[in-house]
Design an enzyme around this catalytic site. Sequence first.
Site, short mmCIF file in Angstrom:
data_model
loop_
_atom_site.label_atom_id
_atom_site.label_comp_id
_atom_site.label_asym_id
_atom_site.label_seq_id
_atom_site.Cartn_x
_atom_site.Cartn_y
_atom_site.Cartn_z
N ASP A 167 0.87 -1.27 0.00
CA ASP A 167 0.18 -0.15 0.05
C ASP A 167 0.88 1.40 0.08
O ASP A 167 2.09 1.26 0.24
CB ASP A 167 -1.04 0.12 1.10
N ASP B 226 7.44 4.96 -1.18
CA ASP B 226 7.09 4.27 -0.12
C ASP B 226 6.05 3.53 -0.22
O ASP B 226 4.80 3.98 -0.01
CB ASP B 226 7.03 5.26 1.14
N GLU C 101 0.34 -1.51 5.60
CA GLU C 101 1.23 -1.01 6.36
C GLU C 101 1.08 0.23 6.91
O GLU C 101 1.25 0.43 8.08
CB GLU C 101 2.65 -1.26 5.80
#
Length: 486
Positions: free
Chosen positions: A77, A113, A143
Amino acid sequence: MKVSELQPTKVFSIFDEITKIPRPSKKEEKIRAYLLDFAQKHNLQAKTDEVGNVVITKPATPGHENAPTVILQGHMDMVCESHDKSFDFVNTPITTIVDGDWVRADGTTLGADNGIGMAASLAILTDPDVTHGPLEALFTMDEETGMTGAFGLGEGMINGDILINLDSEDDAEIFVGCAGGVDTVCTFRYNRSIAPKDFHYFKVSVEKGQGGHSGGDIHLGRANANKLIARFLFDLSKKYEIVLSEFDGGNLRNAIPRAAHAIIGVHTSHKEAVRVALNNYAATIEAEYHDLEPTLAIAMESVDMPEFSVDSATSINLIRSLYSAPHGVVSMSREIEGLVETSTNLASVKMGADNTIVVTTSQRSSVDSRKWDIANQVEALFTMAGAEVVHGEGYPGWRPNMKSPIMAIARDAYKELYGITPKIMAIHAGLECGLFLEKYPHLDMVSFGPTLRDVHSPSERMFIPAVERFYEQLKLTLAKVSELKK
């Protein structure tokens, strides 16, 4: 130049594909399908568990079958933040831009990220030039908003001896520890009041803050939009009777809020004085943050009379508690120089359809007792203000192991490649490593990655030269591990 044409092309071409796949937290169906399809196309074994994690496995390079099994780990994610609030992250791919030595997105978070960690793992799985032992590539879900994938990792999903987390954000730094965290959610319940007709109504807004990661950027002292709105309203409430009809700010628990607004009313006789107060306040904030927040904008505009206002007792309790709530660094580590030990983030304020106002905060610390100490301070404050307060389950920190064999191997690989000994660090942000260690205490773990900046904000960007260094370090680390015996 296109992102897919950057070096190393094997990594960037996969990263380019990933950026085209919408993948907000808790909505990873499309990226999960991509991973499973990737495995099938390359004749790799793949499996999923009940919560939606994916593991892709690859046998060892011939002759290295007895080496320790290495787990390459990243999360599916991404944080979804945009300058344009109408941007649809569920259905719309982000647009990437090569800007000199950096890759960024067009007005949204980039998703490096942890898209770059996923891309590196997939590149390793298909790179014929990499020598390695048995590999397991673990891709966890959710996460960013709860570490749901790490919490719910299925029995038998991984069997490795070494875990390399690819979710760090600084070249030439190797991470061997991280903070634990917990969310504290405070809910106000209010009664609707009739908005006074003899009042003038304003929308007060804070926009275009730098924001950023509530772990990695919390020490920078950037503005918290929720705090700035509350500060102005508190000062205003000491001088005039005000009514509050709306307060909305921030979005994600792990992002410093960049924008917030409130709709308030004051008696018509005070409207010009309030305009002057806002102008003076904006000038004050500009002077305080001029070097940190170059784009920050504070404004006020007249709006139509709202349908209702929040009852006066709840309004003042909300304003006072937001103004006095702690935010930022609480303490620094005495063990690792420059490391934030404990912090708290006043993340979001949202009004619900059921006459509730929900304030979400998050606390982090590398010392578990201090994590709960600051969380309990937040609880005490909002409880006194009349809110109902609950803490999340939280997640553990990852205590540094300065004798870690994989840390030494990754360090030596970087030094051999670039003649620089990377720093051995702990990170204030949360990583999933602490949860993995709870389930698999035997794991030897390390985390490294390329340079990313302003993650969790639309200014997120990735330093292109660092990606090649990161990938070469990963390849050499795996080659060194392949020479070991279980």
